[in-house]
Design a protein around this motif. Structure first.
Motif, PDB file in Angstrom:
ATOM      1  N   GLY A  70      38.910  12.680  93.464  1.00  0.00           N
ATOM      2  CA  GLY A  70      37.462  12.737  93.325  1.00  0.00           C
ATOM      3  C   GLY A  70      37.007  12.965  91.899  1.00  0.00           C
ATOM      4  O   GLY A  70      37.806  13.162  90.978  1.00  0.00           O
ATOM      5  N   GLU A  71      35.667  12.947  91.740  1.00  0.00           N
ATOM      6  CA  GLU A  71      35.051  13.116  90.431  1.00  0.00           C
ATOM      7  C   GLU A  71      34.215  14.391  90.400  1.00  0.00           C
ATOM      8  O   GLU A  71      34.221  15.175  91.346  1.00  0.00           O
ATOM      9  CB  GLU A  71      34.221  11.887  90.074  1.00  0.00           C
ATOM     10  N   ILE A  72      33.443  14.588  89.353  1.00  0.00           N
ATOM     11  CA  ILE A  72      32.868  15.896  89.067  1.00  0.00           C
ATOM     12  C   ILE A  72      31.913  16.397  90.153  1.00  0.00           C
ATOM     13  O   ILE A  72      31.783  17.607  90.357  1.00  0.00           O
ATOM     14  CB  ILE A  72      32.176  15.889  87.690  1.00  0.00           C
ATOM     15  N   ASN A 466      20.575  18.158  75.637  1.00  0.00           N
ATOM     16  CA  ASN A 466      20.941  18.750  76.915  1.00  0.00           C
ATOM     17  C   ASN A 466      22.455  18.808  77.052  1.00  0.00           C
ATOM     18  O   ASN A 466      23.136  17.783  76.946  1.00  0.00           O
ATOM     19  CB  ASN A 466      20.354  17.921  78.057  1.00  0.00           C
ATOM     20  N   LEU A 467      22.980  19.988  77.306  1.00  0.00           N
ATOM     21  CA  LEU A 467      24.428  20.183  77.419  1.00  0.00           C
ATOM     22  C   LEU A 467      24.887  19.821  78.828  1.00  0.00           C
ATOM     23  O   LEU A 467      24.370  20.357  79.815  1.00  0.00           O
ATOM     24  CB  LEU A 467      24.770  21.635  77.104  1.00  0.00           C
ATOM     25  N   VAL A 468      25.850  18.915  78.927  1.00  0.00           N
ATOM     26  CA  VAL A 468      26.411  18.522  80.220  1.00  0.00           C
ATOM     27  C   VAL A 468      27.933  18.573  80.144  1.00  0.00           C
ATOM     28  O   VAL A 468      28.524  18.463  79.063  1.00  0.00           O
ATOM     29  CB  VAL A 468      25.964  17.107  80.639  1.00  0.00           C
ATOM     30  N   LEU A 469      28.552  18.718  81.305  1.00  0.00           N
ATOM     31  CA  LEU A 469      30.004  18.646  81.425  1.00  0.00           C
ATOM     32  C   LEU A 469      30.359  17.324  82.073  1.00  0.00           C
ATOM     33  O   LEU A 469      29.695  16.889  83.032  1.00  0.00           O
ATOM     34  CB  LEU A 469      30.529  19.819  82.251  1.00  0.00           C
ATOM     35  N   THR A 470      31.399  16.677  81.559  1.00  0.00           N
ATOM     36  CA  THR A 470      31.690  15.300  81.967  1.00  0.00           C
ATOM     37  C   THR A 470      32.951  15.138  82.787  1.00  0.00           C
ATOM     38  O   THR A 470      33.222  14.042  83.267  1.00  0.00           O
ATOM     39  CB  THR A 470      31.795  14.410  80.719  1.00  0.00           C
ATOM     40  N   SER A 471      33.721  16.196  82.948  1.00  0.00           N
ATOM     41  CA  SER A 471      34.977  16.103  83.682  1.00  0.00           C
ATOM     42  C   SER A 471      35.087  17.283  84.635  1.00  0.00           C
ATOM     43  O   SER A 471      34.692  18.405  84.293  1.00  0.00           O
ATOM     44  CB  SER A 471      36.159  16.107  82.700  1.00  0.00           C
TER      45      SER A 471
END
Length: 652
Positions: A70-72, A466-471
């Motif tokens: 799966g993914e995030i 905007n701070l995002v997490l990608t993994s």
């Protein structure tokens, strides 16, 4: 972020951050083996290879077949594997002759009473309590609430739940009846483990009495286990059981249950003004692996260490760094019940001296408090054994970083994470990486981020966004209790395929990350967007400012204007407020001019040390708090603010 927004609050307004110099790792702060290990971890082939390495540091009863699927926004780790958190945090150390007699928890109560528990002793109490909870009808998947302060029994109860697969939730010991009842209802808790009372600022606070009132509205609670903290032998009512009796009933113990690493392990309810508490769900194996890695890199066990997590068990930091991550690393955890300025301002230093503390984790507020107490007090209590201070929970200003580095003589590691991320994920690794005053370093292995504009496009270094997490990563929350749609809409709807932290950040030209604060703390001043945290960073850079909080309040002409609350050092001159105002204009521009500056001796904080900025705003705008104040540590601080502002009446 739109182009106009970027132009109006771009690199020019961030100069005070972006130009911060690197603070090289001193030779005496360097741990060569950690430098080598970190290099090896970063050289692994991607996040999944890294998390597999982390998994191999734990003890599994059944090996896994797949590292990740799966993914995030929908993922699972270590499919097919089975393990137990209590087994990894307690049993594995208790069974090893080399570590069985190592102190697991060194505890001190506010009145001065102490208790030290070895790993062998902790394992014995955990298995007896686990068996006792089974005797009360607790089964795998049931929710057990823990309503107590920093006591040894918080450690034993959490790991007793881990041992049998019960889901635990920790209720902040400062919560009142309504806050307790709403969270017990939301969690559908079946059992509550509670201290009869706690000591806070020399006074007992009756938790059992509050719980009894809350239970009238929580029919799911079948039993209460009462820890006798005060020695008053409080008479127990129907459905109430003495902690000591539950231990005795479970004298035979019970084995650790092998669990799917993706099963729910615990709930933590986020605070705020929402009517329905939001229960963030963390997983069994995900939380264990992520917190082991977090404690390993941020602090790192070294022989002889005593690691003091100077936070409240109700703040997720405590389970991350102490109860789970710290014990999973085999550390000795120092644990303190009370307020760090009680009975005198020397209490912090005395605890470090008494228990030979080598490493401390706290909110930046604690370091600012020590700075406020003065250099003379610090000089009177030298701490030659101290090796590290690491902070998290709110922004760290450069002056506080510099004071701690120079006065305490140790590196100050500034870390960033959230309740939902289950651990801090970006910081300079202790003993291995250079520092920057106030930055949160670079992501540790296994994590990846981006900074995006409002349209989802990456921004350049020096431009905030905007701070995002990608993994995905194991400690990322898996859902919101009983409301998965809320989980998806809150964290994944704005930037599909990425986790939105809802924080703003900027990457400097050296690759260091700066988290500027909540995106909803961005205010519009006469059409200019600006983060209150940016202004706050400039205010705290004034040499007379010990502590500051900047909030936005309504204005008829500009829409919103920033105002500042400041605590000044002793001996500061009357000209300080105007100097602060001029500094903000000089560094950020006239649009950031502070409309008002309130000099106050104290600020309202949570017990974990976070300044409650919404209460400061409420005092100015409404004359008093409009939302929940149950998490506030000392109501007298809010009263002091009200007197300064001129509010006629404030009730907390």
């Amino acid at each position: 972020m739109s182009q106009n927004s970027a132009d109006s609050t771009g690199a020019d307004s961030l100069t005070h951050l972006l130009d911060s110099p690197i603070v090289p790792l001193r030779a005496e702060w360097t741990v060569p083996e950690r430098v080598e290990q970190l290099a090896a971890a970063r050289a692994l082939d991607g996040p999944d290879a890294y998390w597999e390495w982390v998994a191999r540091q734990q003890r599994w009863s059944t090996p896994w077949t797949t590292v990740r699927t799966g993914e995030i926004d929908d993922f699972r780790y270590f499919e097919g594997g089975r393990l137990n958190v209590a087994d990894n945090c307690v049993d594995r150390w208790a069974e090893d002759p080399a570590t069985a007699d190592r102190a697991a928890v060194v505890w001190e109560g506010e009145p001065g009473d102490t208790r030290t528990v070895t790993y062998a002793e902790l394992a014995g109490e955990v298995t007896r309590l686990a068996a006792g909870l089974l005797g009360l009808g607790v089964r795998k998947g049931d929710v057990v609430a823990i309503y107590m302060p920093n006591l040894v029994e918080a450690f034993t109860t959490i790991h007793a739940c881990n041992r049998i697969g019960a889901i635990y939730t920790v209720l902040f010991s400062g919560f009142g009846e309504e806050a307790v009842a709403s969270r017990l209802q939301a969690a559908r808790a079946t059992v509550v483990v509670v201290a009869d009372a706690i000591y806070r600022r020399t006074k007992p606070v009756p938790l059992l009495e509050t719980l009894r009132a809350a239970r009238t509205r929580t029919p799911s609670v079948r039993a209460t286990v009462v820890v006798d903290r005060t020695g008053e032998a409080v008479p127990l009512g129907e459905g109430e059981h003495a902690y000591a009796d539950v231990l005795e009933s479970g004298a035979a113990g019970t084995p650790a249950v092998p669990l799917d690493p993706n099963e729910p392990s615990f709930l933590i309810f986020t605070s705020g003004t929402e009517s329905k508490p939001k229960g963030v769900v963390h997983s069994v194996g995900g939380f264990l692996l992520g917190t082991w890695a977090n404690a390993h890199w941020q602090v790192g066990y070294e022989p002889g260490d005593v690691y003091w997590v100077a936070a409240d068990v109700g703040w997720l930091t405590f389970p991350i760094q102490a109860v789970v991550g710290g014990l999973a690393c085999g550390m000795t955890i120092a644990c303190f019940e009370g307020a760090l300025d009680t009975p005198t301002t020397a209490r912090f230093y005395e605890i470090c001296e008494r228990h030979a503390v080598t490493k401390v984790l706290c909110a930046p507020t604690l370091v600012r408090m020590l700075r406020k107490f003065g250099d003379d007090l610090a000089a009177a209590h030298p701490l030659p054994g101290l090796k590290l201070v690491t902070v998290q929970g709110e922004p760290l200003d450069g002056d506080t970083f510099g004071w701690a580095t120079d006065t305490l003589g140790v590196p100050v590691v500034n870390a960033y994470g959230q309740t939902e991320t289950g651990s801090t994920w970006t910081y300079p690794v202790y003993g291995a990486e250079d520092l920057k005053a106030g930055s949160v370093g670079t992501p540790v292995p296994g994590h990846a981020f981006e900074i995006l504009d409002d349209d989802g496009a990456p921004v350049a270094p020096g431009v905030k966004g905007n701070l995002v997490l990608t993994s995905p990563f194991p400690t990322l929350a898996r859902t919101v209790w009983d409301d998965h749609e809320r989980y998806l809409s809150t964290y994944f709807s704005r930037f599909p395929g990425k986790y939105a932290t809802n924080d703003e950040a900027v990457l400097d030209h050296d690759g260091h990350l700066w988290v500027l604060g909540r995106a909803d703390d961005v205010i519009n001043v006469a059409a200019h967007r600006i983060s209150t945290m940016e202004i706050e960073a400039v205010v705290t850079a004034h040499p007379d400012v010990v502590e500051a909080a900047v909030v936005g309040v309504p204005d008829d002409t500009k829409g919103t204007v920033p105002i500042a609350f400041v605590t000044l050092r002793e001996g500061a001159g009357d000209e300080a407020p105007e100097q602060i105002r001029a500094r903000v204009v000089g560094e950020m521009g006239g649009y950031a001019r502070l409309d008002r500056i309130f000099v106050t001796p104290a600020m309202p904080k949570t017990r974990t040390g976070k300044t409650m900025r919404r209460l400061l705003r409420d005092v100015v705008v409404h004359g008093g708090p409009t939302g929940d104040t149950s998490a506030m540590d000392d109501p007298a601080a809010l009263e002091a603010v009200a007197r300064v502002v001129g509010a006629t009446e404030v009730r907390a």
